[in-house]
Design a protein around this motif. Structure first.
Motif, PDB file in Angstrom:
ATOM      1  N   PHE A   1     -10.566   0.693  -0.232  1.00 22.41           N
ATOM      2  CA  PHE A   1      -9.674   0.339   0.954  1.00 22.41           C
ATOM      3  C   PHE A   1     -10.064   0.900   2.022  1.00 22.41           C
ATOM      4  O   PHE A   1     -11.059   1.935   2.314  1.00 22.41           O
ATOM      5  CB  PHE A   1      -7.992   0.876   0.742  1.00 22.41           C
TER       6      PHE A   1
ATOM      7  N   THR B   1     -10.637 -10.281  -5.600  1.00 22.20           N
ATOM      8  CA  THR B   1      -9.343  -9.612  -5.592  1.00 22.20           C
ATOM      9  C   THR B   1      -8.868  -9.180  -6.985  1.00 22.20           C
ATOM     10  O   THR B   1      -7.538  -9.129  -7.340  1.00 22.20           O
ATOM     11  CB  THR B   1      -8.347 -10.749  -5.055  1.00 22.20           C
TER      12      THR B   1
ATOM     13  N   PRO C   1      -5.952   2.558  -2.725  1.00 17.64           N
ATOM     14  CA  PRO C   1      -6.845   1.472  -3.580  1.00 17.64           C
ATOM     15  C   PRO C   1      -8.341   1.912  -3.497  1.00 17.64           C
ATOM     16  O   PRO C   1      -8.803   2.092  -2.216  1.00 17.64           O
ATOM     17  CB  PRO C   1      -6.391   0.097  -3.462  1.00 17.64           C
ATOM     18  N   SER C   2      -8.868   1.839  -4.463  1.00 15.40           N
ATOM     19  CA  SER C   2     -10.420   1.855  -4.405  1.00 15.40           C
ATOM     20  C   SER C   2     -11.019   0.978  -3.374  1.00 15.40           C
ATOM     21  O   SER C   2     -10.912  -0.509  -3.453  1.00 15.40           O
ATOM     22  CB  SER C   2     -10.993   1.652  -5.665  1.00 15.40           C
TER      23      SER C   2
ATOM     24  N   LEU D   1       1.070  -1.232   0.164  1.00 10.69           N
ATOM     25  CA  LEU D   1       0.110  -0.071  -0.108  1.00 10.69           C
ATOM     26  C   LEU D   1       0.881   1.241  -0.011  1.00 10.69           C
ATOM     27  O   LEU D   1       0.654   2.148  -0.936  1.00 10.69           O
ATOM     28  CB  LEU D   1      -0.893  -0.010   1.266  1.00 10.69           C
TER      29      LEU D   1
ATOM     30  N   ARG E   1       2.598   1.810  -3.424  1.00  8.68           N
ATOM     31  CA  ARG E   1       1.772   2.418  -4.486  1.00  8.68           C
ATOM     32  C   ARG E   1       1.546   4.002  -4.209  1.00  8.68           C
ATOM     33  O   ARG E   1       1.474   4.797  -5.106  1.00  8.68           O
ATOM     34  CB  ARG E   1       0.421   1.745  -4.307  1.00  8.68           C
TER      35      ARG E   1
END
Length: 464
Positions: free
Chosen positions: A391, A430, A388-389, A368, A371
């Motif tokens: 999260f 996922t 991330p979308s 995470l 990124r």
């Protein structure tokens, strides 16, 4: 001004004793003397020297006896042994007991001065390292591990106690908790540092190649063995070998591994002779090892042989208070790795990190952060938009997957059907990321691949 190093000289011959004391003190050392091993040990307790220079042959207690008592008492001073001509065997015995070095009589003053200087430098270095480790631990850092929490401090304490030894260690914990980091820290804090550290994921090696990978093979040992190949034990010689996901190792290979651990000898596949090995073996698993023993996937005798010490890495959700320290360490690392200068996180991101369930543990946090560092503006903060979308979505409630339905199983479905549905829905969730799916399911990547192959065979044969 530096305090002179204290040197205790133990020698029963008076003229030699006085001569050595005068010589060594002339080089700037503080000296004390003793006439035999018993008096020498008493002086050690009372005076606490950094270095002991001792003769081997003395009345009452000889040099080997003194060295043995010092070793048993856990003294970390450097012991330099004086040997008479023809006593090299005794000097070798002294080195095996932990002596720093030896020098033959009559003493070569130049060589003795060099040995004393080298011993002093080594002791200074060890002291500096000990101070540094203590300071780092107080700041919540040990090697690559980070954490102020009670559970992580307990892990740090155990690592520090057992790292200098050669005992086997079993490291357990969920996927992504940092088991390999524990193994590397054990290696780096031992006298094997600087020698090879070899990590092998047993779940990633096909069963047909397992023995060759671990023990090596000779040319022609099996079809396709075109040349001799060293195995992991040989690659890790004088260093440390980590066997990750030990429970995925075939039972037959486990039996051979046990023999290598007990006899410190191995035989390559196809070889006629054995060879000695000097390797510290660590093992890791994300399963409860006692459950694995009960299920028959882990030999009980191998488990007991490896489980001399047990270190359990807690899941991240159980020590959330360490997340800010971990983030700071990862942020510094990722900034350097990618040439960025991200300043930190916004308050809203910090809140989301604390609320997240962290099924992938520290590895998930690391990914995470990498990124986010790439997406965040240079010199700016990591914002929610850089995560991330989805999260932070709670995992305790049903998660809409695919067509909007949560995972459900009809009454009367077999366990196999329920397992297949759960695996396939998790893969959908996922985005077909098998590594992430395996972490969420709590199985190894190898197990997940085997299940998918089984489903593919069933589909092709018309079974599903």
């Amino acid at each position: 001004m530096r305090t002179p190093t204290k040197v205790l000289i133990v020698e029963d011959e008076v003229h030699a004793l006085m001569g050595l004391a005068e010589l060594i003190s002339g080089w700037g050392y503080r000296t004390e003397t003793a006439r035999d091993g018993i008096e020498g040990y008493e002086k050690v307790l009372a005076w606490d020297p950094a270095i002991v220079v001792t003769d081997l042959k003395m009345p009452r207690m000889d040099g080997l006896g003194l060295l043995t008592k010092l070793t048993e008492a856990g003294n970390n001073m450097a012991v330099i042994v004086l040997t008479a001509q023809g006593s090299v065997e005794l000097a070798v015995d002294a080195m095996k007991l932990g002596a720093y070095d030896f020098i033959s009589k009559p003493v070569d003053a130049t060589r003795l001065k060099t040995i004393l200087a080298n011993a002093t430098r080594q002791l200074d270095t060890e002291l500096e390292l000990e101070v540094t480790r203590r300071q780092l631990r107080q700041s919540g850092v040990l090697g690559a591990l980070v954490g102020h929490s009670r559970s992580m401090q307990e892990v740090f304490g155990l690592i520090e106690r057992i790292a200098p030894s050669n005992v086997s260690v079993l490291i357990t914990g969920e996927s992504g908790t940092g088991k390999e980091l524990v193994a590397r820290t054990l290696h780096d804090l031992s006298d094997r540092k600087g020698r090879p550290f070899v990590a092998v994921n047993c779940a990633a090696i096909p069963e047909t190649l397992m023995e060759s990978e671990i023990f090596g093979h000779e040319k022609g040992a099996f079809t396709g063995a075109m040349e001799r190949r060293a195995g992991c034990f040989e690659l890790a010689e004088q260093g440390t070998l980590l066997l990750d996901e030990l429970g995925e190792m075939p039972i037959g290979t486990q039996a051979k591994l046990l023999r290598v651990l007990e006899e410190r000898k191995l035989r390559r596949l196809g070889a006629r002779t054995e060879q000695d090995v000097d390797v510290r073996v660590l093992a890791a698993t994300n399963r409860d090892p006692e459950d694995a023993v009960a299920a028959g996937s882990l030999r009980s005798d191998l488990f007991y042989r490896l489980n001399v010490f047990h270190i359990h890495m807690p899941p991240l959700r159980e020590h959330r208070e360490d997340i800010p320290d971990m983030v700071n360490a990862m942020l510094a690392e990722m900034n350097q790795k990618h040439g960025r200068h991200v300043a930190g996180m916004s308050a809203s991101v910090q809140e989301k990190l604390q609320q997240h369930e962290w099924p992938g543990n520290a590895r998930e946090l690391r990914n995470l952060m990498e990124r986010a560092v790439i997406l965040a503006p240079d010199g700016g903060l990591i914002e929610v938009a850089h995560l991330p979308s989805g999260f932070g979505r709670p995992l305790a409630t049903p998660v809409p997957i695919g067509d909007g339905n949560s995972v459900s199983v009809r009454v009367g479905a077999t366990v196999g059907e329920a397992e297949r549905l759960l695996i396939l829905r998790t893969l959908e969730f996922t985005g077909q990321n098998k590594t992430r799916a395996a972490e969420l399911l709590g199985v190894s990547l190898k197990t997940l691949h085997n299940k998918l192959k089984e489903y593919e065979y069933q589909r092709e044969s018309g079974g599903i």
